[in-house]
Design an enzyme around this catalytic site. Structure first.
Site, PDB file in Angstrom:
ATOM      1  N   ALA A  29      43.103  48.170  36.336  1.00  0.00           N
ATOM      2  CA  ALA A  29      41.992  48.098  35.383  1.00  0.00           C
ATOM      3  C   ALA A  29      40.688  48.542  36.028  1.00  0.00           C
ATOM      4  CB  ALA A  29      41.837  46.678  34.858  1.00  0.00           C
ATOM      5  N   ASN A  30      39.716  48.845  35.197  1.00  0.00           N
ATOM      6  CA  ASN A  30      38.352  49.054  35.645  1.00  0.00           C
ATOM      7  C   ASN A  30      37.566  47.771  35.407  1.00  0.00           C
ATOM      8  OD1 ASN A  30      38.978  51.768  36.073  1.00  0.00           O
ATOM      9  ND2 ASN A  30      37.022  52.430  35.235  1.00  0.00           N
ATOM     10  N   ARG A  31      36.518  47.589  36.152  1.00  0.00           N
ATOM     11  CA  ARG A  31      35.655  46.430  35.998  1.00  0.00           C
ATOM     12  C   ARG A  31      34.695  46.699  34.835  1.00  0.00           C
ATOM     13  NH1 ARG A  31      35.071  42.812  39.991  1.00  0.00           N
ATOM     14  NH2 ARG A  31      35.614  44.089  41.778  1.00  0.00           N
TER      15      ARG A  31
END
Ligand code: C5P
Length: 217
Positions: A29-31
């Site tokens: 995932a991305n933050r």
């Protein structure tokens, strides 16, 4: 019927991260909290727009008057964006994962004690903003975001051209913007840069949506 400067306009917003599955229990995932994108969707609805918000996995409430489509991964987000077209303006705020695992495992990968570590082979995700920039259904106003940790404005200027966007909203995320309530952005256009002071994400959203309404009028 809604009134306001964006009445009769359809504004499409993407927000949040994407989750790219590794196996049934793990993901890349991305933050991203989704806060800035949700604030933009809310602000556009307040100005009378019909708003479609394509949201990655976040735990935020749907803003009043906004149609929300929840997705998990980049491919689902790309499909939801394509389905939502046409739009007068699109604001792509989502922190889309650039890569996904080439072949998702059907079963949970097991740590079998042998010390063998499963290799993850990655493949590139669709660039939703760039696709929209080159699409025959391109919204009249296409706005991208750029989270950068250095050379914020030059990177955003390069992105404007690469993605075929009209504006890139650039923010310096070297501090604690991620997950926080404050943001300081530069609105980068082909003909110049407007730098806004640090302010709450709701105020950034209001300022941006005001400019979108001006551009569409
Ligand atoms: O290239 P970069 O990820 O920095 O570009 C950020 C902009 O592009 C954001 O507007 C983001 O929503 C969009 N983007 C996208 N699809 C991707 C990657 C980024 O729409 N796969």
């Amino acid at each position: 019927t809604p009134s306001g400067p964006l009445a009769g306009k359809h504004v499409l917003v993407t927000a949040g991260p994407t989750h790219e599955p590794i196996d049934p229990v793990r993901y890349i995932a991305n933050r991203s909290s989704g806060r800035q994108g949700f604030a933009i969707a809310a602000a556009a609805a307040r100005l009378g727009a019909r708003v479609t918000l394509v949201a990655g996995p976040v735990t935020l409430p749907t803003p009043p008057g906004v149609t929300r489509i929840d997705v998990e991964c980049a491919r689902e987000m790309a499909a939801a964006v394509a389905t939502a077209l046409p739009a007068d303006a699109a604001v792509m705020v989502a922190a889309v994962a650039d890569w996904r695992v080439a072949s998702e495992a059907d079963q949970k990968l097991k740590k079998d004690g042998s010390g063998v570590i499963p290799p993850l082979s990655l493949t590139e995700n669709p660039d939703i903003l760039a696709r929209l920039g080159a699409s025959p259904d391109r919204p009249r106003l296409l706005v991208g975001f750029a989270a950068e940790t250095e050379h914020v404005v030059p990177h955003a200027q390069a992105k404007l051209i690469k993605k075929g966007a009209d504006w890139i909203v650039a923010n310096d995320v070297s501090g604690d913007v991620m997950g926080g309530h404050l943001n300081a952005v530069h609105i980068v256009r082909a003909d110049g840069v407007e730098s806004l002071p640090e302010m709450p994400k709701d105020a950034v959203a209001a300022a941006l949506v005001e400019r979108i309404a001006d551009a569409l009028s």
